[in-house]
Design a protein around this motif. Structure first.
Motif, mmCIF file in Angstrom:
data_model
loop_
_atom_site.group_PDB
_atom_site.id
_atom_site.type_symbol
_atom_site.label_atom_id
_atom_site.label_comp_id
_atom_site.label_asym_id
_atom_site.label_seq_id
_atom_site.Cartn_x
_atom_site.Cartn_y
_atom_site.Cartn_z
ATOM 1 N N CYS A 41 0.815 -1.222 0.000
ATOM 2 C CA CYS A 41 0.000 0.000 0.000
ATOM 3 C C CYS A 41 0.843 1.264 0.000
ATOM 4 O O CYS A 41 0.398 2.316 -0.475
ATOM 5 N N GLY A 42 2.042 1.190 0.554
ATOM 6 C CA GLY A 42 2.871 2.391 0.667
ATOM 7 C C GLY A 42 2.363 3.372 1.709
ATOM 8 O O GLY A 42 2.841 4.500 1.792
ATOM 9 N N LEU A 43 1.411 2.940 2.520
ATOM 10 C CA LEU A 43 0.762 3.842 3.490
ATOM 11 C C LEU A 43 0.860 3.333 4.926
ATOM 12 O O LEU A 43 0.212 3.879 5.810
ATOM 13 N N GLY A 44 1.612 2.259 5.129
ATOM 14 C CA GLY A 44 1.724 1.725 6.485
ATOM 15 C C GLY A 44 0.533 0.908 6.918
ATOM 16 O O GLY A 44 0.361 0.676 8.117
ATOM 17 N N GLU A 45 -0.278 0.452 5.989
ATOM 18 C CA GLU A 45 -1.521 -0.214 6.379
ATOM 19 C C GLU A 45 -1.563 -1.717 6.119
ATOM 20 O O GLU A 45 -2.320 -2.419 6.775
ATOM 21 N N CYS A 46 -0.783 -2.215 5.159
ATOM 22 C CA CYS A 46 -0.953 -3.629 4.776
ATOM 23 C C CYS A 46 0.062 -4.570 5.422
ATOM 24 O O CYS A 46 -0.218 -5.751 5.587
ATOM 25 N N GLY A 47 1.243 -4.072 5.750
ATOM 26 C CA GLY A 47 2.257 -4.898 6.410
ATOM 27 C C GLY A 47 3.201 -5.627 5.481
ATOM 28 O O GLY A 47 4.123 -6.291 5.955
ATOM 29 N N ALA A 48 3.033 -5.500 4.170
ATOM 30 C CA ALA A 48 3.903 -6.244 3.243
ATOM 31 C C ALA A 48 5.373 -5.829 3.356
ATOM 32 O O ALA A 48 6.268 -6.608 3.043
ATOM 33 N N CYS A 49 5.606 -4.630 3.813
ATOM 34 C CA CYS A 49 6.966 -4.069 3.847
ATOM 35 C C CYS A 49 7.635 -4.243 5.206
ATOM 36 O O CYS A 49 8.708 -3.677 5.439
ATOM 37 N N THR A 50 7.028 -5.005 6.107
ATOM 38 C CA THR A 50 7.493 -5.039 7.503
ATOM 39 C C THR A 50 8.925 -5.564 7.622
ATOM 40 O O THR A 50 9.312 -6.535 6.972
ATOM 41 N N VAL A 51 9.689 -4.895 8.478
ATOM 42 C CA VAL A 51 11.032 -5.340 8.847
ATOM 43 C C VAL A 51 11.117 -5.275 10.368
ATOM 44 O O VAL A 51 10.218 -4.750 11.033
ATOM 45 N N LEU A 52 12.200 -5.794 10.909
ATOM 46 C CA LEU A 52 12.476 -5.625 12.334
ATOM 47 C C LEU A 52 13.499 -4.518 12.493
ATOM 48 O O LEU A 52 14.505 -4.482 11.765
ATOM 49 N N ILE A 53 13.232 -3.624 13.417
ATOM 50 C CA ILE A 53 14.227 -2.614 13.789
ATOM 51 C C ILE A 53 14.438 -2.748 15.285
ATOM 52 O O ILE A 53 13.489 -2.592 16.070
ATOM 53 N N ASP A 54 15.649 -3.128 15.652
ATOM 54 C CA ASP A 54 15.965 -3.443 17.048
ATOM 55 C C ASP A 54 14.930 -4.428 17.610
ATOM 56 O O ASP A 54 14.491 -4.313 18.761
ATOM 57 N N GLY A 55 14.536 -5.364 16.778
ATOM 58 C CA GLY A 55 13.642 -6.438 17.208
ATOM 59 C C GLY A 55 12.161 -6.123 17.180
ATOM 60 O O GLY A 55 11.335 -6.989 17.429
ATOM 61 N N MET A 56 11.814 -4.879 16.871
ATOM 62 C CA MET A 56 10.403 -4.483 16.829
ATOM 63 C C MET A 56 9.957 -4.370 15.379
ATOM 64 O O MET A 56 10.725 -3.925 14.515
ATOM 65 N N THR A 57 8.707 -4.717 15.105
ATOM 66 C CA THR A 57 8.227 -4.588 13.727
ATOM 67 C C THR A 57 8.112 -3.116 13.339
ATOM 68 O O THR A 57 7.742 -2.266 14.162
ATOM 69 N N ALA A 58 8.421 -2.844 12.090
ATOM 70 C CA ALA A 58 8.316 -1.477 11.563
ATOM 71 C C ALA A 58 7.891 -1.552 10.112
ATOM 72 O O ALA A 58 8.275 -2.480 9.387
ATOM 73 N N ARG A 59 7.104 -0.591 9.697
ATOM 74 C CA ARG A 59 6.635 -0.521 8.305
ATOM 75 C C ARG A 59 7.641 0.300 7.509
ATOM 76 O O ARG A 59 7.681 1.530 7.628
ATOM 77 N N SER A 60 8.427 -0.386 6.707
ATOM 78 C CA SER A 60 9.541 0.294 6.051
ATOM 79 C C SER A 60 9.104 1.195 4.901
ATOM 80 O O SER A 60 9.887 2.009 4.434
ATOM 81 N N CYS A 61 7.849 1.071 4.456
ATOM 82 C CA CYS A 61 7.398 1.908 3.329
ATOM 83 C C CYS A 61 7.225 3.364 3.710
ATOM 84 O O CYS A 61 7.276 4.242 2.862
#
Ligand code: FES
Length: 154
Positions: A41-61
């Motif tokens: 989505c590019g809007l932080g809504e779908c989760g397809a872009c998720t990565v871990l940052i310091d072990g926490m999920t983050a929406r990289s888009c």
């Protein structure tokens, strides 16, 4: 204006001359050739872009790359590979927990993050962890089966 940004991704440091506001997802995919995280989505809504940052999920888009500076970024590639998949990746393979597979990056990253803070989640906790990761194919039954298998490997 570009500037050098140091990103630590999957245990390796990269110094990149980039526009600091560029979404982290674009840097991961276009500059580092890490195609696990997907553009949905590019809007932080779908989760397809998720990565871990310091072990926490983050929406990289929608996360400016510079905000990940000096932190540990982990992508799907950093969890395991075809020869040595992580336990979560292996569970999704075993259960064939996908249809088109586009959402899988986010699903696997979200399950991994949950299991790191709660190694034995019940189904309610797993559903909560995956609540904001969308699957447009409707493969939720298989995804949940894979996620719970990862939580209780045979
Ligand atoms: Fe980032 Fe949808 S692509 S949340």
């Amino acid at each position: 204006m570009t500037r050098p940004v140091t990103l630590r991704v999957n245990g390796r440091a990269h110094v990149l001359e980039i526009e600091p506001q560029t979404p982290l997802l674009f840097i991961l995919r276009n500059d580092l050739a890490l195609n696990g995280p997907k553009y949905g989505c590019g809007l932080g809504e779908c989760g397809a872009c998720t990565v871990l940052i310091d072990g926490m999920t983050a929406r990289s888009c929608c996360l400016p790359a510079a905000l990940a500076e000096d932190r540990e970024v982990t992508t799907l590639e950093g969890l395991g590979n075809m020869e040595a998949p992580s336990a979560v990746q292996a569970a999704f393979i075993a259960e064939q927990g996908a249809q088109c597979g586009y959402c899988l990056n986010g699903m696997i990253i979200a399950v991994t993050a949950l299991l790191r803070r709660d190694p034995h989640p019940d189904e309610t906790a797993m559903r909560e962890a995956l609540r904001y990761n969308l699957c447009r194919c409707g493969a939720h039954v298989e995804i949940m089966r894979a996620a719970m298998r990862a939580a209780a490997p045979l």
